[in-house]
Design an enzyme around this catalytic site. Sequence first.
Site, PDB file in Angstrom:
ATOM      1  N   SER A 138       6.162   7.127   4.399  1.00 54.14           N
ATOM      2  CA  SER A 138       5.571   5.858   3.974  1.00 54.14           C
ATOM      3  C   SER A 138       4.678   6.170   2.771  1.00 54.14           C
ATOM      4  O   SER A 138       5.071   6.943   1.885  1.00 54.14           O
ATOM      5  CB  SER A 138       4.807   5.245   5.158  1.00 54.14           C
ATOM      6  OG  SER A 138       4.182   4.058   4.788  1.00 54.14           O
ATOM      7  N   TYR A 152       6.866  -2.335  -3.780  1.00 52.75           N
ATOM      8  CA  TYR A 152       6.914  -1.063  -3.049  1.00 52.75           C
ATOM      9  C   TYR A 152       6.151  -1.105  -1.717  1.00 52.75           C
ATOM     10  O   TYR A 152       6.700  -0.758  -0.669  1.00 52.75           O
ATOM     11  CB  TYR A 152       6.331  -0.023  -4.007  1.00 52.75           C
ATOM     12  CG  TYR A 152       6.102   1.363  -3.508  1.00 52.75           C
ATOM     13  CD1 TYR A 152       7.170   2.240  -3.346  1.00 52.75           C
ATOM     14  CD2 TYR A 152       4.811   1.837  -3.270  1.00 52.75           C
ATOM     15  CE1 TYR A 152       6.944   3.549  -2.933  1.00 52.75           C
ATOM     16  CE2 TYR A 152       4.584   3.136  -2.867  1.00 52.75           C
ATOM     17  CZ  TYR A 152       5.654   3.996  -2.702  1.00 52.75           C
ATOM     18  OH  TYR A 152       5.429   5.285  -2.298  1.00 52.75           O
ATOM     19  N   LYS A 156       6.893   0.082   2.381  1.00 53.92           N
ATOM     20  CA  LYS A 156       6.213   1.203   3.029  1.00 53.92           C
ATOM     21  C   LYS A 156       5.508   0.728   4.305  1.00 53.92           C
ATOM     22  O   LYS A 156       5.347   1.501   5.251  1.00 53.92           O
ATOM     23  CB  LYS A 156       5.243   1.874   2.052  1.00 53.92           C
ATOM     24  CG  LYS A 156       5.955   2.594   0.904  1.00 53.92           C
ATOM     25  CD  LYS A 156       6.927   3.661   1.414  1.00 53.92           C
ATOM     26  CE  LYS A 156       7.497   4.527   0.300  1.00 53.92           C
ATOM     27  NZ  LYS A 156       8.447   5.549   0.809  1.00 53.92           N
TER      28      LYS A 156
END
Length: 282
Positions: A138, A152, A156
């Site tokens: 992550s 993004y 994660k």
Amino acid sequence: MPLTIISGASQGLGKTLADKYHLQGHDLVLLARSADKLGEIAGSHNSTPIREGQTTLPYTIDLSNIEQCKRLGKYIESKDFKIDNIICCAGSAIPKLYQDLTLEEIDDGINTNFRTTAYLLHELLPYVIDKGHIVLTSSTVAFYPLPGYGQYSPMKCAIRALADTLEMELHPRKIHVHTFFPGNFASEGYIKENFSKPEITKLIEGPSTAISVNECADILIKEINNGEHYIHTDTVGWLLACFSLGLSPRCKWYLIPLQIIIGILGTLLSRLINIYHRSLVE
Ligand SMILES: NC(=O)C1=CN([C@@H]2O[C@H](COP(=O)(O)OP(=O)(O)OC[C@H]3O[C@@H](n4cnc5c(N)ncnc54)[C@H](OP(=O)(O)O)[C@@H]3O)[C@@H](O)[C@H]2O)C=CC1
Ligand SMILES: CCCCCCCCCCCCCCCC(=O)[C@@H](N)CO
């Protein structure tokens, strides 16, 4: 000797881990799309074995492609491989303010950061040995999705959720699930992302100074061996995780009281941090 499968092994963290595990005598299967880079790494490993019969196998694959992932699963089954470790490193960010992203870049974020790990684990988990290890990568942004990472951070966060789910589901097989939450480290991907990174992002993520890929890989390997569930590379990442641990798995029981105190302090301080960071955006 252990069989370790690494995704995102053509460069950055994945490649460095591959080199380190090679030196520890592991057999490796390296996954990424760049056949030439994988071939070069495998060539260098196979010409310098640490023990007799040691092999590194390069396997070119787009891990966001369902058909290719199914084919990989069948290949592993046909070879009767028993997997000791799967380390999912594939991923990268295109940091931009959300409105500056194209829909294609948003889609790429989902493919590169979520699908690569979700599909790979789904197809290969049946071949992982009991008491084996899986690592999902992550990022610190999972605990603080700051401006500029809209393509993004959500992925994660999703990786964190998937890891927590698997941690419970794989308990009967005693498979260790490690979630890696690195802060910045100076990989090829990091150098590239800095070209599009907004100034505000650089400013807010400043406390997470980039460490070397080598140091990042050493921390990960050490904490996997320690049996740690949540693995961080810097203090700011660890603090932000304390602010939002919730019911996620905790490992070092003696740290729990400290994590609770820091969690409370974080909640009290959050308003001030908010006000400060908002003042930077304006
Ligand atoms: N660098 C940093 O500051 C931080 C990185 N992270 C995370 O750590 C991990 C490693 O990062 P880093 O070393 O910087 O990554 P890099 O950007 O340097 O490398 C990314 C790797 O992922 C592979 N990859 C990307 N898409 C696919 C795909 N569809 N199928 C197969 N392989 C793919 C690439 O190979 P190819 O192009 O050949 O397919 C490459 O090997 C990532 O998950 C990243 O998000 C987390 C926090 C901070
Ligand atoms: C006491 C607390 C104060 C709050 C300070 C806030 C600091 C935020 C640090 C966020 C760092 C994010 C690094 C990960 C970046 C990443 O994943 C990309 N480089 C991907 O490649």
